[in-house]
Design an enzyme around this catalytic site. Structure first.
Site, PDB file in Angstrom:
ATOM      1  N   THR A 187       0.803  -1.209   0.000  1.00  0.00           N
ATOM      2  CA  THR A 187       0.000   0.000   0.000  1.00  0.00           C
ATOM      3  C   THR A 187       0.845   1.272   0.000  1.00  0.00           C
ATOM      4  O   THR A 187       1.864   1.327   0.675  1.00  0.00           O
ATOM      5  CB  THR A 187      -0.805  -0.003   1.316  1.00  0.00           C
ATOM      6  OG1 THR A 187      -1.285  -1.309   1.536  1.00  0.00           O
ATOM      7  CG2 THR A 187      -1.907   1.003   1.307  1.00  0.00           C
ATOM      8  N   THR A 238       0.222  -0.220   6.738  1.00  0.00           N
ATOM      9  CA  THR A 238       0.694  -1.032   5.633  1.00  0.00           C
ATOM     10  C   THR A 238       0.905  -2.446   6.183  1.00  0.00           C
ATOM     11  O   THR A 238       1.099  -2.631   7.376  1.00  0.00           O
ATOM     12  CB  THR A 238       1.991  -0.451   5.041  1.00  0.00           C
ATOM     13  OG1 THR A 238       2.357  -1.205   3.896  1.00  0.00           O
ATOM     14  CG2 THR A 238       3.129  -0.458   6.041  1.00  0.00           C
TER      15      THR A 238
HETATM   16  N1  GLY Z   1      -2.600  -3.561   3.327  1.00  0.00           N
HETATM   17  C1  GLY Z   1      -3.125  -3.887   2.077  1.00  0.00           C
HETATM   18  C2  GLY Z   1      -4.022  -5.038   2.073  1.00  0.00           C
HETATM   19  O1  GLY Z   1      -3.972  -5.891   2.947  1.00  0.00           O
HETATM   20  O2  GLY Z   1      -4.811  -5.139   1.156  1.00  0.00           O
END
Ligand code: GLY
Length: 325
Positions: A187, A238
């Site tokens: 992310t 993230t």
């Molecule tokens: N942190 C991104 C996801 O798990 O989609």
């Protein structure tokens, strides 16, 4: 890009792949804690955050708003076809579909979100339209796409040749807990505090590689992937979305700042809690960045390898976050 990739061992609750740590880093090795605030300031997850911050900080430097800075900043990463975890070129789900999640939030509580959006490469801008043009907060799937088209967004194929090749390779094994090869990954979350003291955040991703069709992670969920409150500050996550959702991660970091913790200590407290709740998942990676209303910032992750970019009038710097291990 491929020849610079590091192979990264991953594991997760559902056997989906989220990166544990990057073996490659250009980060400043000053493993810093919360830093003294300056304004305006922009902070983004990962090395690709430097590109986002450069565009976002230009807006802030010229007196622009935090909400413009975070949106226009992360759009740079969404538009990069070589980035395989955000926007065009993102890894598809296990059925070969690139599905995107994003959300955006202002300090006054205004927010918008889209999830499971296909064929539209800038989900963050669609999320902003949801915030500004609808009475709702979140649109998903075909509804989000219909709304995007009504707002003038164009459809395009988000599966690049490289990503298609990687997907076809993955299909040979269909291993749900594969080693995946990503350099600086996951992310992009960006937080900004503008010269007028307004704060905002944005978070956008293509989610976990080879996820189940329809899976949505933390990134489009207000309170999980992102939370902003002008009474306390902003935080973004993230890492493995399921662990962040389960603990309302970003909202908890902001609550910890509201209760008096520094951005660094707030990130650490919530990372510690997440790790404790998932004690059997040895390779679980989650990290947070946080920014308070004075421009103090901090970050923390479970494992090493998480870095974040800071942009201020003093320049642009990449830092390694401190980590539990
Ligand atoms: N942190 C991104 C996801 O798990 O989609």
């Amino acid at each position: 890009m491929k020849n610079r990739r590091a192979f990264i061992k991953t594991a997760s609750i559902f056997g989906i792949a989220m990166p544990l740590a990057s073996c490659h880093s250009n980060s400043n090795t000053n493993n810093q804690k919360s830093q003294e605030g300056v304004k305006p300031i922009i902070i983004s997850t990962w090395e690709h955050g430097l590109d986002a911050n450069k565009v976002g900080f230009e807006i802030l430097k010229n007196g622009g708003s935090a909400i413009d800075a975070v949106e226009k900043g992360v759009v740079v990463v969404e538009n990069d076809p070589t980035n395989q975890t955000v926007g065009i070129g993102g890894f598809p789900d296990r059925d070969g579909n690139v599905t995107l999640d994003a959300c955006i939030m202002k300090g006054d509580g205004g927010c918008g979100s889209v999830a499971f959006l296909q064929e539209i490469k800038n989900p963050i801008s669609v999320a902003r339209k949801v915030m500004e043009e609808t009475p709702h907060i979140m649109l998903v799937g075909s509804g989000a796409k219909k709304f995007a088209l009504e707002q003038g967004f164009k459809t395009e194929n988000l599966l690049t040749e490289q990503t298609k090749k990687d997907y076809l390779e993955w299909l040979e094994t269909e291993n749900y807990s594969p080693e995946i090869n990503i350099e600086n990954h996951d992310t992009i979350s960006t937080l900004a505090l503008d010269a007028n003291g307004k704060i905002a955040g944005a978070c956008t991703t293509s989610g976990a590689a080879w996820k189940m069709h329809g899976r949505v992670g933390d990134s489009p969920l207000i309170g999980a992937g992102l939370f902003v409150d002008e009474e306390a500050g902003a935080a973004a996550a993230t890492g493995l979305g399921e662990a962040v959702i389960r603990t309302a991660g970003s909202a908890m970091v902001v609550e910890a700042m509201r209760n008096g913790l520094s951005p660094y200590d707030a990130c650490k407290e919530v990372v510690d809690r997440i790790r404790k709740k998932h004690a059997t998942l040895k390779d679980l990676q989650v990290g947070f960045v946080a920014l308070d209303m004075k421009g103090n910032y901090g970050a923390y992750s479970i494992h090493p390898g998480f870095n974040y970019a800071i942009g201020t009038i003093n320049g642009h710097t990449l830092f390694d976050a401190k980590s539990m291990f």
